[in-house]
Design a protein around this motif. Structure first.
Motif, short mmCIF file in Angstrom:
data_model
loop_
_atom_site.label_atom_id
_atom_site.label_comp_id
_atom_site.label_asym_id
_atom_site.label_seq_id
_atom_site.Cartn_x
_atom_site.Cartn_y
_atom_site.Cartn_z
N ASN A 1 0.83 -1.22 0.00
CA ASN A 1 0.00 0.00 0.00
C ASN A 1 0.86 1.26 0.00
O ASN A 1 0.55 2.23 0.69
CB ASN A 1 -0.95 0.02 1.20
N GLU A 2 1.94 1.23 -0.75
CA GLU A 2 2.89 2.35 -0.77
C GLU A 2 2.19 3.66 -1.10
O GLU A 2 1.36 3.71 -1.99
CB GLU A 2 4.01 2.09 -1.78
N GLY A 3 2.52 4.69 -0.33
CA GLY A 3 1.95 6.01 -0.57
C GLY A 3 0.62 6.26 0.13
O GLY A 3 0.11 7.36 0.12
N SER A 4 0.05 5.24 0.75
CA SER A 4 -1.22 5.43 1.46
C SER A 4 -0.96 5.50 2.96
O SER A 4 0.11 5.14 3.44
CB SER A 4 -2.20 4.30 1.13
N TRP A 5 -1.97 5.90 3.70
CA TRP A 5 -1.81 6.06 5.16
C TRP A 5 -1.62 4.72 5.86
O TRP A 5 -1.12 4.67 6.97
CB TRP A 5 -3.00 6.81 5.75
N ASN A 6 -2.04 3.65 5.22
CA ASN A 6 -1.91 2.33 5.86
C ASN A 6 -0.82 1.47 5.21
O ASN A 6 -0.93 0.25 5.15
CB ASN A 6 -3.26 1.59 5.87
N SER A 7 0.25 2.11 4.74
CA SER A 7 1.34 1.34 4.15
C SER A 7 2.12 0.62 5.25
O SER A 7 2.14 1.07 6.41
CB SER A 7 2.26 2.24 3.34
N TYR A 8 2.72 -0.49 4.91
CA TYR A 8 3.55 -1.25 5.84
C TYR A 8 4.55 -2.07 5.06
O TYR A 8 4.43 -2.25 3.86
CB TYR A 8 2.70 -2.15 6.76
N VAL A 9 5.55 -2.57 5.78
CA VAL A 9 6.59 -3.40 5.18
C VAL A 9 6.53 -4.76 5.84
O VAL A 9 6.37 -4.87 7.06
CB VAL A 9 7.99 -2.78 5.41
N ASP A 10 6.63 -5.81 5.04
CA ASP A 10 6.84 -7.13 5.64
C ASP A 10 8.16 -7.70 5.13
O ASP A 10 8.74 -7.20 4.17
CB ASP A 10 5.66 -8.08 5.44
N TYR A 11 8.65 -8.69 5.85
CA TYR A 11 9.98 -9.26 5.60
C TYR A 11 9.85 -10.78 5.49
O TYR A 11 9.06 -11.38 6.20
CB TYR A 11 10.94 -8.94 6.75
N LYS A 12 10.67 -11.36 4.62
CA LYS A 12 10.71 -12.82 4.51
C LYS A 12 11.65 -13.34 5.60
O LYS A 12 12.78 -12.89 5.72
CB LYS A 12 11.20 -13.25 3.13
N ILE A 13 11.16 -14.27 6.39
CA ILE A 13 11.94 -14.91 7.44
C ILE A 13 12.22 -16.34 6.96
O ILE A 13 11.29 -17.13 6.78
CB ILE A 13 11.18 -14.98 8.79
N PHE A 14 13.49 -16.64 6.75
CA PHE A 14 13.90 -17.95 6.26
C PHE A 14 14.67 -18.66 7.36
O PHE A 14 15.61 -18.11 7.91
CB PHE A 14 14.77 -17.81 5.01
N LEU A 15 14.26 -19.87 7.70
CA LEU A 15 14.91 -20.66 8.74
C LEU A 15 15.42 -21.97 8.15
O LEU A 15 14.71 -22.62 7.38
CB LEU A 15 13.91 -20.98 9.86
N HIS A 16 16.65 -22.32 8.49
CA HIS A 16 17.23 -23.60 8.08
C HIS A 16 17.88 -24.22 9.31
O HIS A 16 18.59 -23.54 10.05
CB HIS A 16 18.28 -23.41 6.99
N THR A 17 17.62 -25.51 9.54
CA THR A 17 18.18 -26.18 10.71
C THR A 17 18.45 -27.65 10.42
O THR A 17 17.82 -28.24 9.55
CB THR A 17 17.24 -26.05 11.92
N ASN A 18 19.37 -28.22 11.18
CA ASN A 18 19.56 -29.67 11.14
C ASN A 18 19.12 -30.28 12.47
O ASN A 18 19.37 -31.44 12.73
CB ASN A 18 21.03 -30.03 10.82
N SER A 19 18.45 -29.49 13.31
CA SER A 19 18.00 -29.95 14.62
C SER A 19 16.90 -31.00 14.48
O SER A 19 15.97 -30.84 13.70
CB SER A 19 17.47 -28.77 15.43
N LYS A 20 16.99 -32.03 15.30
CA LYS A 20 15.97 -33.08 15.31
C LYS A 20 14.67 -32.59 15.94
O LYS A 20 13.63 -33.22 15.81
CB LYS A 20 16.50 -34.30 16.06
N ALA A 21 14.72 -31.46 16.63
CA ALA A 21 13.52 -30.90 17.26
C ALA A 21 12.54 -30.34 16.24
O ALA A 21 11.37 -30.13 16.54
CB ALA A 21 13.91 -29.80 18.24
N PHE A 22 13.01 -30.09 15.00
CA PHE A 22 12.16 -29.53 13.95
C PHE A 22 11.81 -30.61 12.94
O PHE A 22 12.68 -31.34 12.47
CB PHE A 22 12.89 -28.40 13.21
N THR A 23 10.53 -30.70 12.58
CA THR A 23 10.10 -31.64 11.54
C THR A 23 10.58 -31.15 10.18
O THR A 23 11.19 -31.90 9.43
CB THR A 23 8.56 -31.76 11.53
#
Length: 103
Positions: A21-43
């Motif tokens: 919504n660039e240029g409007s009163w309700n503009s916002y930014v979001d970010y890509k969050i990338f996670l990589h792990t070899n932990s067995k705790a994560f499926t």
């Protein structure tokens, strides 16, 4: 580390900021969050989501509720006058969010 046993490793990256919504009163930014792990705790060994600043603020509040005496890292400052904003501000915030997640 124990010899012969692989060390668990998790990396997280905050990247690809997108202005909505660039240029409007309700503009916002979001970010890509990338996670990589070899932990067995994560499926899933890799995952990727998009999040905006207020969701980082929510996460920090939740961590503070449960942290006890462990200090919770600070977030980068919130812009009071966010007007579609500058590339420099967005990059500074991206780096701050990256540091928050790493800590």
């Amino acid at each position: 580390p124990i010899p012969g046993v692989p060390q668990e490793l998790t990396t997280v990256r905050v990247q690809d900021p997108r202005v909505h919504n660039e240029g409007s009163w309700n503009s916002y930014v979001d970010y890509k969050i990338f996670l990589h792990t070899n932990s067995k705790a994560f499926t899933a060994k890799t995952s990727c989501v998009r999040r905006r600043y207020r969701e980082f603020a929510w996460l920090r509040r939740q961590l503070q509720k449960n942290a006890g005496l462990v200090p919770v890292p600070e977030l980068p400052g919130k812009s009071v006058l966010f007007a579609g904003s500058t590339d420099e501000f967005i990059e500074r915030r991206r780096r701050g969010l990256q540091q928050f997640l790493e800590r």
